[in-house]
Write a protein that holds these residues in place. Structure first.
Motif, PDB file in Angstrom:
ATOM      1  N   ILE A  43      15.417  21.935  25.380  1.00 28.34           N
ATOM      2  CA  ILE A  43      14.195  22.735  25.293  1.00 28.34           C
ATOM      3  C   ILE A  43      13.981  23.241  23.878  1.00 28.34           C
ATOM      4  O   ILE A  43      12.861  23.216  23.355  1.00 28.34           O
ATOM      5  N   CYS A  44      15.052  23.709  23.231  1.00 27.34           N
ATOM      6  CA  CYS A  44      14.934  24.187  21.854  1.00 27.34           C
ATOM      7  C   CYS A  44      14.451  23.079  20.925  1.00 27.34           C
ATOM      8  O   CYS A  44      13.619  23.311  20.037  1.00 27.34           O
ATOM      9  N   ALA A  45      14.971  21.884  21.122  1.00 29.49           N
ATOM     10  CA  ALA A  45      14.550  20.746  20.291  1.00 29.49           C
ATOM     11  C   ALA A  45      13.056  20.491  20.471  1.00 29.49           C
ATOM     12  O   ALA A  45      12.340  20.189  19.495  1.00 29.49           O
ATOM     13  N   GLN A  46      12.558  20.610  21.698  1.00 29.72           N
ATOM     14  CA  GLN A  46      11.133  20.414  21.959  1.00 29.72           C
ATOM     15  C   GLN A  46      10.298  21.497  21.288  1.00 29.72           C
ATOM     16  O   GLN A  46       9.244  21.223  20.706  1.00 29.72           O
ATOM     17  N   PRO A  56      13.518  31.586  16.680  1.00 27.46           N
ATOM     18  CA  PRO A  56      14.321  31.901  17.875  1.00 27.46           C
ATOM     19  C   PRO A  56      15.013  30.682  18.470  1.00 27.46           C
ATOM     20  O   PRO A  56      16.159  30.765  18.927  1.00 27.46           O
ATOM     21  N   ALA A  57      14.335  29.536  18.442  1.00 30.93           N
ATOM     22  CA  ALA A  57      14.965  28.317  18.965  1.00 30.93           C
ATOM     23  C   ALA A  57      16.119  27.881  18.073  1.00 30.93           C
ATOM     24  O   ALA A  57      17.160  27.427  18.561  1.00 30.93           O
ATOM     25  N   LEU A  58      15.962  28.021  16.759  1.00 27.89           N
ATOM     26  CA  LEU A  58      17.059  27.707  15.849  1.00 27.89           C
ATOM     27  C   LEU A  58      18.237  28.646  16.083  1.00 27.89           C
ATOM     28  O   LEU A  58      19.397  28.223  16.078  1.00 27.89           O
ATOM     29  N   ASP A  59      17.931  29.924  16.285  1.00 22.46           N
ATOM     30  CA  ASP A  59      18.986  30.895  16.568  1.00 22.46           C
ATOM     31  C   ASP A  59      19.788  30.494  17.797  1.00 22.46           C
ATOM     32  O   ASP A  59      21.019  30.561  17.819  1.00 22.46           O
ATOM     33  N   LEU A  60      19.081  30.075  18.837  1.00 22.49           N
ATOM     34  CA  LEU A  60      19.768  29.704  20.068  1.00 22.49           C
ATOM     35  C   LEU A  60      20.595  28.437  19.881  1.00 22.49           C
ATOM     36  O   LEU A  60      21.704  28.320  20.427  1.00 22.49           O
ATOM     37  N   LEU A  61      20.095  27.495  19.101  1.00 23.31           N
ATOM     38  CA  LEU A  61      20.898  26.313  18.788  1.00 23.31           C
ATOM     39  C   LEU A  61      22.177  26.718  18.054  1.00 23.31           C
ATOM     40  O   LEU A  61      23.237  26.128  18.265  1.00 23.31           O
ATOM     41  N   GLY A  62      22.080  27.726  17.196  1.00 21.48           N
ATOM     42  CA  GLY A  62      23.274  28.226  16.523  1.00 21.48           C
ATOM     43  C   GLY A  62      24.264  28.822  17.502  1.00 21.48           C
ATOM     44  O   GLY A  62      25.485  28.642  17.365  1.00 21.48           O
ATOM     45  N   ALA A  63      23.749  29.530  18.501  1.00 24.03           N
ATOM     46  CA  ALA A  63      24.630  30.110  19.513  1.00 24.03           C
ATOM     47  C   ALA A  63      25.338  29.018  20.311  1.00 24.03           C
ATOM     48  O   ALA A  63      26.523  29.135  20.643  1.00 24.03           O
ATOM     49  N   ILE A  64      24.622  27.947  20.609  1.00 22.91           N
ATOM     50  CA  ILE A  64      25.223  26.826  21.337  1.00 22.91           C
ATOM     51  C   ILE A  64      26.319  26.177  20.497  1.00 22.91           C
ATOM     52  O   ILE A  64      27.416  25.872  20.990  1.00 22.91           O
ATOM     53  N   ALA A  65      26.042  25.969  19.209  1.00 20.60           N
ATOM     54  CA  ALA A  65      27.054  25.392  18.321  1.00 20.60           C
ATOM     55  C   ALA A  65      28.257  26.317  18.197  1.00 20.60           C
ATOM     56  O   ALA A  65      29.400  25.872  18.095  1.00 20.60           O
ATOM     57  N   GLY A  66      28.011  27.624  18.233  1.00 13.21           N
ATOM     58  CA  GLY A  66      29.110  28.578  18.142  1.00 13.21           C
ATOM     59  C   GLY A  66      30.060  28.504  19.308  1.00 13.21           C
ATOM     60  O   GLY A  66      31.258  28.757  19.166  1.00 13.21           O
ATOM     61  N   ARG A  67      29.545  28.156  20.470  1.00 11.79           N
ATOM     62  CA  ARG A  67      30.401  28.050  21.661  1.00 11.79           C
ATOM     63  C   ARG A  67      31.455  26.963  21.508  1.00 11.79           C
ATOM     64  O   ARG A  67      32.557  27.065  22.042  1.00 11.79           O
ATOM     65  N   THR A  68      31.106  25.918  20.811  1.00 12.73           N
ATOM     66  CA  THR A  68      32.047  24.810  20.629  1.00 12.73           C
ATOM     67  C   THR A  68      32.727  24.864  19.258  1.00 12.73           C
ATOM     68  O   THR A  68      33.417  23.924  18.882  1.00 12.73           O
ATOM     69  N   GLU A  69      32.498  25.945  18.528  1.00 17.86           N
ATOM     70  CA  GLU A  69      33.093  26.131  17.207  1.00 17.86           C
ATOM     71  C   GLU A  69      32.757  24.977  16.264  1.00 17.86           C
ATOM     72  O   GLU A  69      33.585  24.550  15.461  1.00 17.86           O
TER      73      GLU A  69
END
Length: 259
Positions: A43-46, A56-69
């Protein structure tokens, strides 16, 4: 392991973006909070394809990347945000945190200095700058000492009032002494390795133990340090003055700084 600053970084981003009005973004956030990172990422990519400036979508993508370090992905995302808001000191600081975690100390130092140029009152950036200089190859001892001195002068000025307040603890030799420990992150495994034997050895009949944790996360290491009867205080997000007021209110006799 991803350091505490990066975890807090993307926790803050999630708080910030949770108020975004876009219904599609809210669906992405809902997926993320339920562990559906793949759906949230799609959804963020869209959203970004429609509006590349929708941070905000970029921020959330950062949070997703943070989960996997995924430090490389986190760096890429924060650099994209920085291109959109080059005057934001917080974004320079966040990039510095990520670069330092990648071992790029000189690049991180440049980011922290830029954050401070934009916001001289950013104490997180100042602290990160000093700690990064300790690990940066090629810096002279004179350079590091000068920054240490500058940092000390700022802390000294900020704590002058607290040091002039009267010490009201009761001068009773028969009472329990109140011991306080302040740590940047009690959840760190290294802290746990060294501190647990110390905390176990304390005679609770003679000492009342207080722990002041400057991290909001709880790990298995944190849980293992929580002994029955001890008082645990989370001071993450508090100012120096607020933390000092809490410690004074707790009537601490001996305070140990573990940072």
């Amino acid at each position: 392991m991803l350091n505490r600053l990066i975890v807090d970084l993307f926790n803050k981003l999630r708080h910030k973006v949770s108020s975004a009005p876009a219904a599609a973004y809210q669906r992405a956030l809902d997926h993320f909070q339920k562990g559906g990172d793949g759906e949230a990422k799609e959804i963020c990519a869209q959203l970004i394809a429609v509006d590349p400036r929708f941070t905000p979508a970029l921020d959330l993508l950062g949070a997703i990347a943070g989960r996997t370090e995924d430090l490389d992905e986190m760096e890429l995302i924060v650099r994209r945000i920085l291109a959109l808001q080059p005057g934001d000191p917080g974004t320079h600081f966040k990039l510095g945190v990520i670069l330092r975690a990648k071992g790029l100390c000189h690049e991180a130092i440049a980011c922290f200095r830029q954050a401070l140029a934009l916001d001289p009152a950013n104490e997180d950036a100042r602290s990160a700058l000093l700690s990064s200089m300790m690990f940066a190859h090629g810096l002279s001892s004179a350079e590091i000492f000068a920054e240490c001195l500058h940092y000390t002068e700022r802390v000294d000025a900020a704590t002058t009032r607290a040091r002039t307040l009267p010490h009201t603890n009761k001068a009773d030799p028969s009472r329990q002494l109140r011991l306080g420990y302040v740590a940047f992150d009690f959840g760190n495994q290294i802290n746990h390795y060294y501190l647990r034997p110390l905390f176990e050895a304390h005679d609770r009949a003679q000492y009342k133990i207080f722990l002041y944790d400057n991290s909001s996360r709880e790990t298995s290491a944190t849980v293992a340090l929580k002994f029955p009867g001890d008082t645990w205080r989370c001071i993450a997000g508090r100012s120096h003055e607020q933390a000092a007021a809490q410690i004074r209110e707790d009537e601490i006799d001996v305070l140990v700084d573990l940072s």
